[in-house]
Design an enzyme around this catalytic site. Structure first.
Site, PDB file in Angstrom:
ATOM      1  CG  PHE A   1       0.398 -14.140   2.170  1.00 19.69           C
ATOM      2  CD1 PHE A   1       1.084 -14.612   3.280  1.00 19.69           C
ATOM      3  CD2 PHE A   1       0.178 -12.769   2.060  1.00 19.69           C
ATOM      4  CE1 PHE A   1       1.556 -13.737   4.259  1.00 19.69           C
ATOM      5  CE2 PHE A   1       0.640 -11.891   3.037  1.00 19.69           C
ATOM      6  CZ  PHE A   1       1.333 -12.380   4.132  1.00 19.69           C
TER       7      PHE A   1
ATOM      8  CG  ASP B   1      -6.164 -11.272  -1.444  1.00 21.41           C
ATOM      9  OD1 ASP B   1      -5.727 -10.256  -2.030  1.00 21.41           O
ATOM     10  OD2 ASP B   1      -5.684 -11.697  -0.380  1.00 21.41           O
TER      11      ASP B   1
ATOM     12  CE  LYS C   1       1.407  -7.209  -1.853  1.00 19.76           C
ATOM     13  NZ  LYS C   1       2.517  -6.900  -0.981  1.00 19.76           N
TER      14      LYS C   1
HETATM   15  N1  PLP Z   1      -3.280 -10.486   0.106  1.00 25.47           N
HETATM   16  C1  PLP Z   1      -2.304 -10.802  -0.753  1.00 25.47           C
HETATM   17  C2  PLP Z   1      -2.622 -11.632  -1.961  1.00 25.47           C
HETATM   18  C3  PLP Z   1      -0.995 -10.369  -0.543  1.00 25.47           C
HETATM   19  O1  PLP Z   1      -0.024 -10.696  -1.397  1.00 25.47           O
HETATM   20  C4  PLP Z   1      -0.730  -9.571   0.604  1.00 25.47           C
HETATM   21  C5  PLP Z   1       0.635  -9.098   0.890  1.00 25.47           C
HETATM   22  O2  PLP Z   1       1.610  -9.531   0.344  1.00 25.47           O
HETATM   23  C6  PLP Z   1      -1.781  -9.267   1.474  1.00 25.47           C
HETATM   24  C7  PLP Z   1      -3.041  -9.731   1.190  1.00 25.47           C
HETATM   25  C8  PLP Z   1      -1.537  -8.418   2.685  1.00 25.47           C
HETATM   26  O3  PLP Z   1      -1.356  -7.112   2.305  1.00 25.47           O
HETATM   27  P1  PLP Z   1      -0.755  -6.032   3.342  1.00 25.47           P
HETATM   28  O4  PLP Z   1       0.661  -6.411   3.597  1.00 25.47           O
HETATM   29  O5  PLP Z   1      -0.922  -4.728   2.637  1.00 25.47           O
HETATM   30  O6  PLP Z   1      -1.591  -6.120   4.569  1.00 25.47           O
END
Ligand code: PLP
Length: 397
Positions: A138, A223, A252
């Site tokens: 994700f 990520d 986050k």
């Molecule tokens: N990358 C990862 C690993 C995530 O868990 C998330 C959101 O849960 C995102 C990217 C996307 O982040 P945002 O909701 O701040 O755009």
């Protein structure tokens, strides 16, 4: 404030907001530490932390103080000018991660979009335009990040997506090798998959990915939007693996509850962007940067050591649950205070039971209860949360 009942708020939300969130029926009003209160005054122990955001707990006093002080100085200044908190924050991030430079944005998806553009540039001189990410991953909801996300359920109806992302099998080097070609410019991976159900990358696998990327001149992007910022007991998850990425995406937990995204890239990668190649109006905003700077200062080595100890306590208590409910719990997995309880069936009813009994958690991927408590959680709060979970399992035994 208008005196609404909970149902009135829910009705108003249905009327006035896009119906994109399947919300739990709690109207949250305030919070402190590991606890939140709803509008009726009911108190909940928060093991969801605003989806792995409130890593220092709610309204951490040092963050509140830093934000309040900055609010009185200046709330926003364009990136056309220099602002001190942003520069100090970038320095702190580089010192705590690896030598390089930082770009600030506002969310995890935006951080990944920035990394995608960097990867495009990286490949452009050699005609490499393919990316590899992982099944079950994700990476966010903007079109680029959505393409990286290796789950078709999020992509349905949004084609055409970005060309060309290939999805490798998790922890399977052969699968990656089969997809790598002289067109590959970058590999994107969450060292610990979050939304996908809390899956850890194997140490040998991650090291092999690093070697592969070195050999083939491919960018390795981590990520750490969810697994970063102390969540796993190190500031960054990659620090458990002794493998450094070329690009690190954060969001986050970085802002202590305020919206921020950041990309740390090695110097030669950051240098791919020239003036005007990328920008964000709010990126590195002084208020948010002040909060993030305070978050990083608070996450000292001693603080992180304590997170590992708390993680062990949570694990011990969850392992007892696993032992006592083998038919309901298949596995407990994770790292530090990022834990998934793999159930043998759907998890939503357990989430409901917990909430009704004063514990906020969520269920990801249908069958995984995700526990991401504040890193400031106390031992007593851990025990209290696991007691409620135990009652949830007993209720169906
Ligand atoms: N990358 C990862 C690993 C995530 O868990 C998330 C959101 O849960 C995102 C990217 C996307 O982040 P945002 O909701 O701040 O755009």
């Amino acid at each position: 404030m208008i005196k609404f009942r909970i149902m009135d708020w829910i009705k108003a939300e249905r009327k006035y907001l896009f119906q994109t969130y399947r919300r739990q029926p709690v109207v949250i009003e305030r919070a402190e530490g590991s606890w939140v209160w709803d509008v009726s005054g009911k108190k909940y122990l928060d093991f969801f932390s605003g989806l792995a955001v409130n890593n220092l707990g709610h309204c951490h006093p040092a963050v509140v103080k830093a934000v309040a002080a900055q609010l009185k100085k200046i709330i926003h200044a364009s990136n056309v000018y220099y602002t001190q908190p942003q520069i100090l924050l970038a320095k702190e991030l580089v010192v705590r991660s690896f030598p390089g430079k930082v770009f600030f944005c506002n969310s995890g998806a935006e951080a990944n979009e920035c990394a995608l553009k960097l990867a495009r540039r990286w490949g452009s001189s050699q005609n490499r335009s393919e990316f590899i990410s992982f099944k079950n991953s994700f990476h966010g909801r903007t079109l680029g990040a959505l393409t990286l996300t290796g789950q078709t359920k999020y992509q349905e109806g949004f084609s055409p997506l970005l060309e060309k992302v290939l999805y490798a099998k998790w922890n399977d080097l052969d699968s990656v090798n089969r997809l790598v070609s002289d067109k590959t410019s970058a590999i994107f991976i969450e060292p610990v998959q979050g939304e996908g159900g809390i899956f850890l990358a194997d140490r040998i696998f991650l090291k092999a990915l690093r070697e592969l990327c070195n050999r083939k001149n491919i960018l390795l992007v981590f990520d750490e939007v969810q697994c970063g910022m102390g969540r796993t007991g190190n500031l960054f998850a990659f620090q458990h693996y002794e493998v450094q990425p070329d690009v690190l995406c954060l969001a986050k937990g970085l802002g202590g509850g305020l919206p921020i995204g950041a990309v740390v890239a090695k110097d030669e990668v950051a240098a791919l962007f020239k003036f005007g190649d990328h920008a964000s109006t709010f990126g590195g905003n002084p208020v948010v940067a002040s909060a993030a700077l305070q978050v990083l200062k608070t996450m000292s080595p001693a603080f992180l050591k304590l997170v590992r100890t708390k993680g062990e306590r949570l694990w011990e208590e969850l392992n007892l649950l696993h032992r006592d409910f083998p038919a309901l719990i298949k596995e407990v997995r994770g790292l530090g205070l990022m834990v998934g309880i793999q159930l043998s069936g759907p998890g939503d009813s357990f989430v409901d039971f917990c909430r009704q009994n004063g514990l906020l958690i969520n269920c990801t991927h249908g069958t995984v209860l995700r526990l991401v408590p504040p890193l400031t959680v106390s031992g007593r709060e851990i025990t209290e949360a696991v007691k409620i979970l135990r009652r949830a399992f007993e209720s169906v035994k």
